[in-house]
Design an enzyme around this catalytic site. Sequence first.
Site, PDB file in Angstrom:
ATOM      1  N   ASP A  68      -2.875   7.554  61.414  1.00 12.06           N
ATOM      2  CA  ASP A  68      -2.399   8.648  62.253  1.00 12.06           C
ATOM      3  C   ASP A  68      -1.849   8.183  63.596  1.00 12.06           C
ATOM      4  O   ASP A  68      -1.023   8.843  64.184  1.00 12.06           O
ATOM      5  CB  ASP A  68      -3.502   9.705  62.461  1.00 12.06           C
ATOM      6  CG  ASP A  68      -4.822   9.076  62.839  1.00 12.06           C
ATOM      7  OD1 ASP A  68      -4.812   7.931  63.327  1.00 12.06           O
ATOM      8  OD2 ASP A  68      -5.865   9.719  62.653  1.00 12.06           O
ATOM      9  N   ASP A  95      -0.814   2.442  63.888  1.00  6.33           N
ATOM     10  CA  ASP A  95      -0.972   2.362  62.433  1.00  6.33           C
ATOM     11  C   ASP A  95       0.370   2.137  61.735  1.00  6.33           C
ATOM     12  O   ASP A  95       0.408   1.799  60.553  1.00  6.33           O
ATOM     13  CB  ASP A  95      -1.580   3.662  61.878  1.00  6.33           C
ATOM     14  CG  ASP A  95      -3.055   3.794  62.207  1.00  6.33           C
ATOM     15  OD1 ASP A  95      -3.713   2.749  62.356  1.00  6.33           O
ATOM     16  OD2 ASP A  95      -3.547   4.928  62.318  1.00  6.33           O
ATOM     17  N   ASP A 124      -8.613   6.779  56.043  1.00  6.78           N
ATOM     18  CA  ASP A 124      -9.378   7.004  57.267  1.00  6.78           C
ATOM     19  C   ASP A 124     -10.535   7.907  56.913  1.00  6.78           C
ATOM     20  O   ASP A 124     -10.477   8.652  55.943  1.00  6.78           O
ATOM     21  CB  ASP A 124      -8.522   7.755  58.294  1.00  6.78           C
ATOM     22  CG  ASP A 124      -7.500   6.862  58.937  1.00  6.78           C
ATOM     23  OD1 ASP A 124      -7.696   5.642  58.906  1.00  6.78           O
ATOM     24  OD2 ASP A 124      -6.515   7.395  59.464  1.00  6.78           O
TER      25      ASP A 124
HETATM   26  P1  ATP Z   1     -11.572   7.263  61.574  1.00  7.58           P
HETATM   27  O1  ATP Z   1     -11.031   5.887  61.608  1.00  7.58           O
HETATM   28  O2  ATP Z   1     -12.701   7.451  60.658  1.00  7.58           O
HETATM   29  O3  ATP Z   1     -10.544   8.310  61.467  1.00  7.58           O
HETATM   30  P2  ATP Z   1     -11.495   7.523  64.282  1.00  7.58           P
HETATM   31  O4  ATP Z   1     -10.191   6.823  64.202  1.00  7.58           O
HETATM   32  O5  ATP Z   1     -11.538   8.927  64.735  1.00  7.58           O
HETATM   33  O6  ATP Z   1     -12.267   7.416  62.967  1.00  7.58           O
HETATM   34  P3  ATP Z   1     -12.044   6.474  66.693  1.00  7.58           P
HETATM   35  O7  ATP Z   1     -11.323   7.661  67.172  1.00  7.58           O
HETATM   36  O8  ATP Z   1     -11.471   5.116  66.861  1.00  7.58           O
HETATM   37  O9  ATP Z   1     -12.390   6.655  65.193  1.00  7.58           O
HETATM   38  O10 ATP Z   1     -13.476   6.532  67.309  1.00  7.58           O
HETATM   39  C1  ATP Z   1     -14.293   5.419  67.369  1.00  7.58           C
HETATM   40  C2  ATP Z   1     -15.492   5.714  68.223  1.00  7.58           C
HETATM   41  O11 ATP Z   1     -15.082   6.048  69.544  1.00  7.58           O
HETATM   42  C3  ATP Z   1     -16.298   6.900  67.738  1.00  7.58           C
HETATM   43  O12 ATP Z   1     -17.309   6.494  66.868  1.00  7.58           O
HETATM   44  C4  ATP Z   1     -16.886   7.465  69.021  1.00  7.58           C
HETATM   45  O13 ATP Z   1     -18.077   6.818  69.333  1.00  7.58           O
HETATM   46  C5  ATP Z   1     -15.860   7.105  70.058  1.00  7.58           C
HETATM   47  N1  ATP Z   1     -14.986   8.233  70.377  1.00  7.58           N
HETATM   48  C6  ATP Z   1     -14.214   8.911  69.538  1.00  7.58           C
HETATM   49  N2  ATP Z   1     -13.519   9.864  70.167  1.00  7.58           N
HETATM   50  C7  ATP Z   1     -13.835   9.788  71.458  1.00  7.58           C
HETATM   51  C8  ATP Z   1     -13.447  10.494  72.649  1.00  7.58           C
HETATM   52  N3  ATP Z   1     -12.572  11.464  72.604  1.00  7.58           N
HETATM   53  N4  ATP Z   1     -14.015  10.145  73.820  1.00  7.58           N
HETATM   54  C9  ATP Z   1     -14.887   9.150  73.852  1.00  7.58           C
HETATM   55  N5  ATP Z   1     -15.289   8.447  72.801  1.00  7.58           N
HETATM   56  C10 ATP Z   1     -14.791   8.752  71.601  1.00  7.58           C
END
Ligand code: ATP
Length: 905
Positions: A641, A645, A338
């Site tokens: 996480d 997953d 990730d």
């Molecule tokens: P990675 O896979 O690199 O760990 P991640 O799993 O944190 O990233 P996501 O959490 O799926 O990625 O986030 C994807 C998108 O959703 C982000 O690019 C952002 O634009 C949006 N996002 C992330 N967190 C939030 C939140 N708490 N509220 C609203 N939008 C969010």
Amino acid sequence: MEPQSRSDVSVPEGAWHSKPVGEILQAFEVSEAGLTSEAARQRLAEHGPNQLPQEAPEGLLRRFVRQFNDVLIYVLMAAAVITAFLGEWIDTGVILAVVLINAVIGFVQEGKAEAALESIRKMLSLNALVARDGRRVTVEADQIVPGDVVYLESGDRVPADVRIIEARNLRVEEAALTGESLPVEKQTDPVAPTAELGDRSCMAYSGTVVTSGRLTGVVTATGRHTEIGRIGEMVARVEKLTTPLLRAVNRFGKLLSAVILGVALVVFFFGLGLRGFSVVEMFLIVVSLAVAAIPEGLPAIMTITLALGVQRMAQRNAIIRRLPAVETLGSVTVICSDKTGTLTRNEMTVTEVVLPDGNVAVSGTGYDPEGDFEQDGQPVDPAAQRNLHTLILAGVLCNDAEVRQDPEKGYIVDGDPTEGAMVALGMKAGLDRDQLQRERRRVDVIPFESDHRFMATLHDNPEGGRLIYLKGAPEAVLPLCERQGLEGDAGSLDTAFWEERTDVLAEKGYRVLAVACKETDHDTISFEDVQDGMSLMGCVGMIDPPRPEAIQAIEECRQAGIRVKMITGDHAVTARSIGARMGIGDGEKALTGRQLEEMDDEQLRQAVLDHDVFARSSPEHKLRLVEALQSHGEVVSMTGDGVNDAPALKRADVGVAMGIKGSEASKEAAAMVLADDNFATIKHAVEEGRTIYDNLKKTILFILPTNGAEALIVLATVLFAFNQLPITPVQILWVNMITAVTLALALAFEPSEPGIMRRPPRDPNEPIVSGYLLWRIGFVSVLVACFAIGLFFYELDNGVSLLSARTMAVNVLVAGQLFYLFNSRFIMQSSLSLKGLLSNRAALMAVGLLTLFQLMFTYLPPFQLWFGTEAIRPVDWLLILGAGVAVFFIVELEKAVVRRWRKAR
Ligand code: ATP
């Protein structure tokens, strides 16, 4: 099933699933604000910790007795009985003593290994978020008491039986309890008193898993009073201290024992019939052979090597949940990681805000609430700029994170860092969040999920009616919007403008969030409510700096022949940019989740080879990626996480979960948990995995020649009809026991070989003892046996007594092993360096200890009596030393020749 009466607890009784929420709260004397710490303490004292009965650990006595269940021990027992018949009481005594000491050693080592693993298991104890004194606090799950108000969300394991008082899109998987693996929907209304366990939709039971949504609930039962406790379910059985390799070695040991007993029988009759030995002589010889050849210490030493290695990994933050992973780690060829938090620090800071009429730059670092706003080089007052103000306000209210000052760490986030960044932005703009939250009370929420990539909240509007605030990934938010900017000066949405602006931010590696609002008069919020009519306030770009140690670890992985792939929920452009900065991918290519979905398995097989960056991907994509990579024979490690997953983590060769931000479900599916969520830790674990495997190999390589040499000495005695055994059975027992507790154990502490991360991953199908290592074992066995036999006869020729010559032979054998230990510290590399000789303190201590033992063995009268030894001449020690040094140099020479020969090929 009605809850049974609980005679030993004074909690109110009842079919909680059939009672309305109010009655539940009343019965447990608790409000939605939770118990006070004092009440919790009292109830804990009254009801005991929230634990299921543990399977009784194996009793000490039983574990001790088990040490005697071994072929060699049977042989020794038989030998003891027969020597007793022959009246050789001293031998009988020594053999029995050795049997006992052996058992004690095995017992202690096993205990140590178990303790090492137990302490690691404890690092993974379950936590839960509860309300105490009106605040949300994280406590260890065993501290939960009846009446506690708990908060659970997707991925969490339900820590006790809970009556749900608030639920949101809640689904719970109850396989642990009902066997039903499909998640069931849950809600707060009471159900019929007669409802079966599986139909009690307002209850969440201990041991089940929240697969989506969130809940607040009141704990109705803990520990063994929970449903799962009452069906007599035990805590998942602790894992056996073994791996496929160890099992293979054990099997090999058993087979070897059988073969040796067979050979012994043949030798017995050969000696009797063809060499003219007497039955008593032959019996002693055969016992010697069995004792000599069976590597009885090997399995125990391998176990302790493994346990120590796992402990070392834990010290470096890699917590092994499934022992076989230790071996697999050494052959990992691809690590899929990730991005957020693992490769980057997960410390989000908003540095740019894009508004319909231009960009605003924000200064400051981390979550520190100090920073200024600037537009085109001119300071901006966010309070005066209505659009900017509304955007920030929406970001702060559509938010569950808290930023607080920690005395040691400065400003930190409780909750999602992406949201923390919005809170910090609000603090920089001087917003009073508490006041805002009072004025604009939150009425409802759609929580963020990686699937829909936005979060929305519904608030009271101080000017009447309600307001929806929404934030999320631009591609998810833009389609919901019709307008941009505030009421009054709002224009229609200029999609092209926003796409261009968000791309610019993403190119810089920023995470981008779009923020939108809408007025409404609804009392709840659903997906339909946000489907249209939203007004876009603007976008924010936040940086999340790469972890410097991760960049270095990626480079080291590359040198170690391991490919690193990044799988992220972020935008493709952001992902590509961060990837390029960290050394993943070429900065050009990124495969998005959508593209991946359009591919069939065959196309994906090709694509996984061509791409290292996977963006906008969801957990389901991870599973397909693992399978595609495995179809090429890759050994895959995958991080994760979230609860979704779990399948990919299970499927991967080494599933890796995050200790800090990972859900309980992902941890349970994983083979390894990173205590610090850091990519560099995976690299350390791979390195440690390779080291452990090396050390196991070195242990075999070191121990077997002792047995080989001893067996050869005995065989030579029969074959060449020596008049006397050069070493007696009890002496062989001595050598095996004493080298096992000193020298062989030292290898468990052997540090990584230099360059361990510059060799390619190990082929998982390669046998641990290759043809070459067999040669080395045979070669050293012959070498040491020759020295021992040679010097034995040399001494006899010089007219010393038989006892003295035997003492000499034993000392030569031990010295050969002692020097050979230093050869074995490096399998192929030269040991001829100061480092090769001095860098393992355990080895030096073992050498000191062993020398002491040998002096006692040679000179102390009781030892002379027990083991049939006699003092040797001082000059003999020079010969012994000479033999040891000779073994060392000859083996080094052999290594050098083979190294050169391999290079030439
Ligand atoms: P990675 O896979 O690199 O760990 P991640 O799993 O944190 O990233 P996501 O959490 O799926 O990625 O986030 C994807 C998108 O959703 C982000 O690019 C952002 O634009 C949006 N996002 C992330 N967190 C939030 C939140 N708490 N509220 C609203 N939008 C969010």
